[in-house]
Design an enzyme around this catalytic site. Structure first.
Site, PDB file in Angstrom:
ATOM      1  N   GLN A 153       0.825  -1.199   0.000  1.00  0.00           N
ATOM      2  CA  GLN A 153       0.000   0.000   0.000  1.00  0.00           C
ATOM      3  C   GLN A 153       0.866   1.260   0.000  1.00  0.00           C
ATOM      4  O   GLN A 153       0.325   2.370  -0.112  1.00  0.00           O
ATOM      5  CB  GLN A 153      -0.901   0.012   1.253  1.00  0.00           C
ATOM      6  CG  GLN A 153      -1.838  -1.182   1.308  1.00  0.00           C
ATOM      7  CD  GLN A 153      -2.611  -1.291   2.611  1.00  0.00           C
ATOM      8  OE1 GLN A 153      -2.642  -2.325   3.259  1.00  0.00           O
ATOM      9  NE2 GLN A 153      -3.255  -0.213   3.012  1.00  0.00           N
ATOM     10  N   ARG A 163      -8.016  -1.767   8.888  1.00  0.00           N
ATOM     11  CA  ARG A 163      -8.968  -0.699   8.577  1.00  0.00           C
ATOM     12  C   ARG A 163      -9.362   0.118   9.817  1.00  0.00           C
ATOM     13  O   ARG A 163     -10.547   0.350  10.058  1.00  0.00           O
ATOM     14  CB  ARG A 163     -10.206  -1.350   7.959  1.00  0.00           C
ATOM     15  CG  ARG A 163     -10.964  -0.449   7.006  1.00  0.00           C
ATOM     16  CD  ARG A 163     -11.974  -1.234   6.187  1.00  0.00           C
ATOM     17  NE  ARG A 163     -12.638  -0.372   5.241  1.00  0.00           N
ATOM     18  CZ  ARG A 163     -13.424  -0.795   4.266  1.00  0.00           C
ATOM     19  NH1 ARG A 163     -13.611  -2.094   4.098  1.00  0.00           N
ATOM     20  NH2 ARG A 163     -14.000   0.067   3.460  1.00  0.00           N
ATOM     21  N   CYS A 164      -8.353   0.540  10.591  1.00  0.00           N
ATOM     22  CA  CYS A 164      -8.658   1.103  11.904  1.00  0.00           C
ATOM     23  C   CYS A 164      -8.196   2.524  12.085  1.00  0.00           C
ATOM     24  O   CYS A 164      -8.324   3.061  13.167  1.00  0.00           O
ATOM     25  CB  CYS A 164      -8.018   0.261  12.981  1.00  0.00           C
ATOM     26  SG  CYS A 164      -6.233   0.339  12.840  1.00  0.00           S
ATOM     27  N   GLU A 168     -12.547   4.100   6.367  1.00  0.00           N
ATOM     28  CA  GLU A 168     -12.558   3.273   7.584  1.00  0.00           C
ATOM     29  C   GLU A 168     -13.651   3.623   8.573  1.00  0.00           C
ATOM     30  O   GLU A 168     -13.802   2.942   9.589  1.00  0.00           O
ATOM     31  CB  GLU A 168     -11.197   3.401   8.282  1.00  0.00           C
ATOM     32  CG  GLU A 168     -10.099   2.744   7.479  1.00  0.00           C
ATOM     33  CD  GLU A 168      -8.731   3.225   7.884  1.00  0.00           C
ATOM     34  OE1 GLU A 168      -7.844   2.381   8.058  1.00  0.00           O
ATOM     35  OE2 GLU A 168      -8.558   4.444   8.027  1.00  0.00           O
TER      36      GLU A 168
END
Lengths: 158, 290, 789
Positions: free
Chosen positions: C223, C373-374, C743
């Site tokens: 990413q 995803r936090c 998110e």
């Protein structure tokens, strides 16, 4: 025997290949035939990213030996488009934002195609049940359901 | 993800298959749908030097009524069972069961025979076949024999099938009028094995009492077992809530589930009870009871 | 929501443009790492430790090397020759690439087999024999801090314990005083278990070192390709890898969610193998490796306390957390934030006093911490505040919606300085909650609940009103390994008026090829269909820190609009030249400049683009392009209110999510359809930890939940049909008022579901349930309270 000569038809084209007994169908498709649209997402037959049609039925190609597919008709995602025209399921996934990263998408679409070949007007619950062997992490499934519903409508009108 | 190397054989007939099994003995495994065996081989948890694929043998996939029995070919895929009209209309317990095995994709390959022959108490058909008092038909070098379901499951992953035998058919006696059956499964999500599950097959007499009862639990011990104490309690009694509750209590008491991520022993036993109640109630309803 | 300013042909912001990336995905023509085949390519597979903590006595590769097709077996000893056996983590700790002395978590990489094909490589792995001497295992983070606990990091000279860091924020004394003066104090312990993001595509790479040119190309599931390139150059500079000769290509990625940010040992070993052998080396992990060794998320043991007046006004918040990081700190947090952005834990409430502290600790588990995803620990912070808010509501016998409305930061008070130092840019929390309540039919549901309770049926309604914090981040505070967290866009307009836009981020499904094109279209009036967007190739893309923590729209998206505005500035001068007027006489509408008062005298952006190459003003450089490196002045604060409705089976304890209403506010929206898709996906990834997912370890450090058999991802049957709606409160500091949304749903959803389950049982005094809320946990609560069937 540990090696076999097999013949199978993939997306309408006949192939003769020599394979190890242990070769998984998904690897035959991806590596030998270079059809990389079918994906691998797990190692315990759970995720369904590898779903293809085998004699018309959606199956997890990671849990089929290539030798077991001798003489079969296989359809992969690459076989959905015909003469430059997208299959209604493909078009619907695009129209309804039924994909994000695209990795589970071929498997989802193959399952969707098989469902609609059998049932022209599935309910939402039936769609959810039909795709319950295909995992997705990106979409939360809502738009996949909408895509299959949209494809169903297109197919009913044809 | 990648199995160890093995030799693969695809006999075209049962005698050919049996000959291969006789020749290779313990180093051979039968592969039917492959949905239990291949995952094991891919994780290298099981090994086989020889796979004998019975998938090329014609005439092993069928669902038909004959001679007072429902006969299911050993290689009948779960999806075929699900779609069979006979099953849908007359044996809903089989539909209940097939529908909760793994997921729809696996069911396009997995077979009823394989589900029984694997000898896994976590599989779903064993309990249903116990409740239905089915008979397994096996073919081996000495010909065909029938094995009553109560003698079929002998241990964890062990059945009465000899190493050179193939399960070719399952026979289920057609139940009399006023019969009904149901399979209830508690699973953490679609595709999981049962946290607990119960199969109930009953026949009611004119007075609303149980004349026949079959009750069995899934994943409640090392071997798929009939809840006989529970059945005994119900036979001849009224098909009412109190009796059903008592039977379910006994069935749960006799269960010996193992603790795992699906639940503690205490929880699984309780769920066996809850599901036995629900399965019996549904079976009674389908039999034309309340 | 207001109408789009541009036509459907131009398709700027606000249009639900069909995605430009889809044509290849729907045809199965995506280009994922495992699709890549290069001539002469070899395959790598990894030998992993069955033990959580053990000395390696010997590694015998002789049997493996005898297998035809096995070319090499790489061990720690091999890499130690090049000093590559250890590498830095993104938090400036150190981690093993391959061990030379001992392993520290089950499934740790121990050796790598290089073979001609993947089947042979798998056989090779089976054949490597490793002799281990087990060591005492530490899996309990509390026990890890005991004075007699074995010290795990024996590689660190002078390290005498298993502590990693102590972090705190806020005024402890003032908070303690506020607690002492409050009418009501509620306390709650919460454990947020370890989970794994499990994108459907696992991690992998193809490392291709060209001996002749000295160039290393690595196709990688990453990413953050630029950060990886720089890290490789720093770590392996001493063996001749030089940054201008390293190319990281992030092709199509099958889901990232933070799990594809860390630099995993497998990548480094594959690179080393390729450099040594001189051939391309492919490594793709299988699912069990992915779950058992790659970066996890959460694993926070929280003790929270909330103080309030008896009328429900919250006065102070105090939190103490133990963070289990595994054997090294490899969480990819910004360097000054070892506990990520946990200090957002004051949430949506006007709390005047707060104090939060987090202690990180080593255990014998895989490293990580934020890969799901936090938004850098925001899931943990929001779960904490939203759960304890409901505990307070229950204590005060107040409706949880009413308590929230009473305590929300008032809309007119933004920008709001939180007690822990954040300046929230904008928000209107009451509007979002009220909208959610209206959509779900809150009053009617409360009535239904009362009626059902009287009949012995259990249903619950749970609210979560979250504030997110994304868009890392301003260079004053944010960096990863020293690299500031700006992001970038390089925009080039061609003579025929089409555009090429390259960015420093990397989509893994978020639709940047479409949304970024829409941003450019909005600013320049060039149809989005004619804006080619590229990301992920470090040879061509401008430097950026990548896509995670919902930062792309806030940073790279901003850079895109600013680069476009620079282009527009130059275009204006060219237009003035073409129209023979002063630039001040021109006005802009999407796609053209016209003379004020004389609209027929105009030039389209296409005419201007052509002129930039054929008729540019003397004294001005030809061409029409611009670069923007955007350093955000602040983070952005998306928010929302979610309401979950659950029904509980009194026999089995199963929780069924009947309805889930999500009202999100991410400021101005680029593509509504894509935003909804992000929310749907995030909601599923919020339901999963709430009800299904958990990775745990026994006392020996053996993992449970290490395959999809036991690590449970929800299917379409476990997830409801999500109901979504929006409010729009633009960010005042963002160039086009957007905030990011990727998110929000993962952050907001779990406490909504947990609150709903507790709400279903609140009438018998249940006040907390730990996630994942398994049927057995619920059944125990039912049993304890006489409610079981």
């Amino acid at each position: 025997m540990s090696r076999h000569d097999i013949q199978l038809t993939v997306n309408g084209a006949s192939h003769r290949v020599q394979v190890e007994s242990r070769l998984l169908l998904v690897h035959l498709l991806r590596e030998n035939l270079r059809l990389t649209g079918t994906h691998i997402g797990c190692d315990t037959t759970h995720c369904g990213a590898c779903t293809v049609l085998l004699d018309g039925e959606p199956v997890k190609s990671c849990t089929v030996l290539a030798v077991q597919a001798e003489g079969s008709q296989i359809t992969t995602v690459e076989g959905l488009e015909q003469d430059g025209k997208l299959h209604p399921v493909q078009q619907a996934f695009w129209d309804k934002h039924g994909l994000q990263c695209g990795y589970c998408t071929p498997g989802m679409m193959m399952t969707g195609c098989a469902l609609l070949a059998r049932d022209k007007n599935p309910s939402e619950a039936q769609i959810r049940e039909a795709i319950s062997g295909n995992l997705c992490r990106c979409t939360g499934y809502s738009n996949i359901v909408k895509a299959i519903q949209s494809a169903a409508e297109q197919l009913r009108q044809q | 993800m990648i199995p160890s190397a093995f030799d693969y054989h695809a006999p075209a007939s049962i005698p050919e298959a049996i000959a291969l099994l006789s020749r290779f003995g313990e180093s051979a495994k039968v592969i039917s749908g492959g949905q239990s065996l291949l995952p094991l081989l891919k994780l290298r948890l099981g090994t086989a030097e020889h796979l004998v694929d019975i998938g090329r043998i014609a005439g092993l996939e069928y669902v038909r009524e004959e001679g007072g029995s429902l006969r299911i070919g050993g290689r009948t895929r779960e999806s075929v069972l699900e779609r069979s009209e006979i099953v849908q209309t007359r044996f809903p317990i089989l539909l209940d069961t097939a529908r909760v095995i793994a997921d729809p994709l696996v069911r396009n390959r997995a077979t009823v025979g394989g589900n029984l022959a694997h000898g896994d108490p976590a599989n779903d058909h064993p309990a249903t076949m116990l409740a239905l008092r089915a008979t397994v038909v096996a073919q081996g070098p000495n010909g065909e024999r029938t094995i009553p379901i109560d003698r079929f499951f002998t241990g964890l992953f062990a059945t009465a099938l000899a190493a050179d035998e193939i399960l070719t058919e399952i026979r289920i006696p057609v139940p009399p009028n006023r019969s009904g059956g149901a399979y209830m499964k508690l699973e953490r999500k679609v595709g999981d094995y049962a946290t607990a599950a119960a199969a109930a097959q009953v026949t009611l007499d004119g007075a609303g009492n149980f004349s026949q009862v079959g009750l069995a639990l899934t994943n409640a011990g090392p071997v798929p077992t009939r809840a006989s104490a529970a059945e005994d309690v119900l036979r001849g009694k009224r098909a009412d809530e109190a009796n059903i509750a008592e039977a379910a209590r006994r069935a749960a008491k006799a269960a010996s589930p193992t603790a795992d991520r699906r639940g503690s022993v205490e929880y699984k036993r309780e769920m066996a009870r809850v599901l036995a109640v629900r399965a019996l109630k549904k079976a009674v309803e389908r039999a034309g009871g309340r | 929501m207001s109408e789009p300013r541009t036509s459907p042909e131009v398709c700027g912001m606000g249009h639900s443009m069909k995605r430009k990336e889809d044509p290849r995905f729907i045809r199965g023509k995506g280009n994922y790492v495992d699709d890549i085949q290069l001539p002469g390519m070899l395959h790598m597979d990894i030998v992993r430790s069955p033990f959580a903590h053990a000395k390696i006595k010997s590694i015998d590769a002789s049997k493996a090397l005898k297998i035809p097709g096995v070319l090499a077996v790489i061990t720690g000893e091999t890499l130690a020759k090049y000093n590559l056996h250890w590498m830095p983590t993104l938090m400036s700790d150190t981690q093993m690439v391959l061990p030379t002395e001992k392993v520290m978590y089950q499934a740790q990489e121990v050796a790598a087999v290089i073979a001609t094909d993947r089947y042979v490589a798998a056989d090779g792995v089976e054949a490597v024999e490793v002799d281990y001497e087990p060591l005492p295992v530490v899996v309990d983070p509390v026990k890890a801090l005991a004075p007699d606990a074995p010290v795990l990091r024996t590689d660190k000279k002078d390290k005498k314990d298993n502590r990693i860091f102590h972090w705190q924020a806020g005024d402890r004394a003032a908070t303690d005083k506020a607690f002492a003066e409050s009418d009501v104090v509620v306390k709650q312990d919460m454990y947020i278990p370890r989970i794994h993001v499990a994108s459907i595509e696992t991690c992998g790479c193809v490392a291709d070192f060209d001996r002749v040119s000295g160039k290393l190309t690595v196709y990688m599931t990453t990413q953050a390709p630029h950060a990886v390139r720089t890290v490789f150059a720093l770590v392996a500079g001493h063996v001749g890898l030089s940054e201008e000769k390293i190319r990281i290509i992030s092709p199509d990625i099958g889901g990232g969610f933070g799990g594809k940010v860390p630099v995993y040992p497998g990548y480094v070993i594959a690179v080393a193998a390729s450099v040594v052998i001189g051939k391309p080396v492919k490594w793709v992990e299988d699912r069990m490796e992915n779950l058992q060794a790659d970066s996890f998320a959460r694993d926070y043991h929280i003790h929270a306390e909330l103080a309030a007046k008896k009328d429900g006004t919250m006065t102070a918040l105090r939190i103490k957390t133990l963070a289990d990081h595994g054997y090294t700190d490899a969480a990819a947090n910004p360097s000054k934030f070892p506990a990520g952005l946990f200090s957002i834990c004051t949430g949506s409430y006007a709390l005047k006093h707060a104090f939060a502290e987090v202690d990180g600790v080593y255990t014998n588990k895989p490293p990580g911490g934020i890969a799901y995803r936090c938004s850098f620990r925001v899931t943990e912070a929001v779960h904490c505040i939203e759960r304890i808010t409901d505990v307070l509501a229950q204590e005060l016998k107040m409706d949880p919606a009413e308590l929230r409305l009473k305590n929300f930061i008032p809309p007119e008070k933004f920008p709001w300085k939180s007690a822990l130092g954040w300046e929230y840019d904008s928000g209107n929390y009451p509007a979002a909650l009220r909208k959610a309540m209206e959509i779900v039919g809150y009053e009617a549901l409360r009535k239904e609940q009362a009626e059902k309770r009287a009949r012995g049926e259990l249903m619950g309604i749970g609210i979560s009103s979250f504030t997110e914090i994304v868009g890392a981040g301003p260079s004053k505070q944010f960096d990863i390994l020293g690299l500031k967290m700006f992001d970038s866009c390089e925009l080039r307009i061609h003579p025929t008026g089409k555009a090429l836009a390259r960015f420093g981020t990397k989509s893994q499904g978020q639709g940047h090829e479409t949304t970024y094109a829409q941003i450019i279209a909005e600013e320049l009036g060039i149809p989005a269909a004619q804006v080619q967007v590229e990301e992920g190739d470090t040879d061509t893309a401008p430097y950026g820190l990548g896509t995670y923590a919902s930062r792309s729209t806030p940073t790279a998206g901003a850079a895109g609009s600013l680069a476009a505005r620079k282009v527009r500035e130059k275009a204006k001068k060219i237009a003035a030249h073409l129209l023979e007027c002063s630039a001040d006489d021109l006005e802009w509408e999407p796609g053209k400049f016209s003379v004020k008062g004389s609209p027929s005298r105009s030039k389209t952006i296409q005419e201007i683009a052509l002129a930039a190459y054929t008729n540019h003003p003397q004294g001005m450089e030809a061409g029409l392009e611009a670069v923007s490196y955007y350093d955000p002045p602040n983070l952005t604060f998306p928010f929302g209110s979610y309401i979950a409705v659950v029904d509980i089976d009194r026999g089995t304890g199963q929780v069924k999510v009947r309805r889930f209403v999500a009202v999100d506010d991410c400021g101005n929206i680029i593509n509504p359809m894509i935003v909804d898709g992000q929310i749907h996906g995030g909601l599923a990834m919020g339901l999963a930890p709430a009800l299904l997912e958990e990775i745990s370890y026994d006392d020996e450090g053996n993992i449970t939940g290490g395959s999809f058999m036991d690590y449970l991802l929800p299917t379409a049957v476990e997830t409801p049909s999500w109901e979504t709606a929006k409010t729009v409160t633009p960010s005042p500091h963002h160039p086009f008022g957007a905030k990011g949304v990727g998110e929000s749903a993962t952050v907001g959803a779990p406490p909504a579901i947990a609150n709903a389950v507790v709400d279903a049982l609140a009438h018998v005094g249940v006040r907390h349930v730990e996630i994942p809320i398994t049927p057995e946990k619920v059944w125990r609560l039912l049993k304890e309270n006489g409610l079981a069937e």
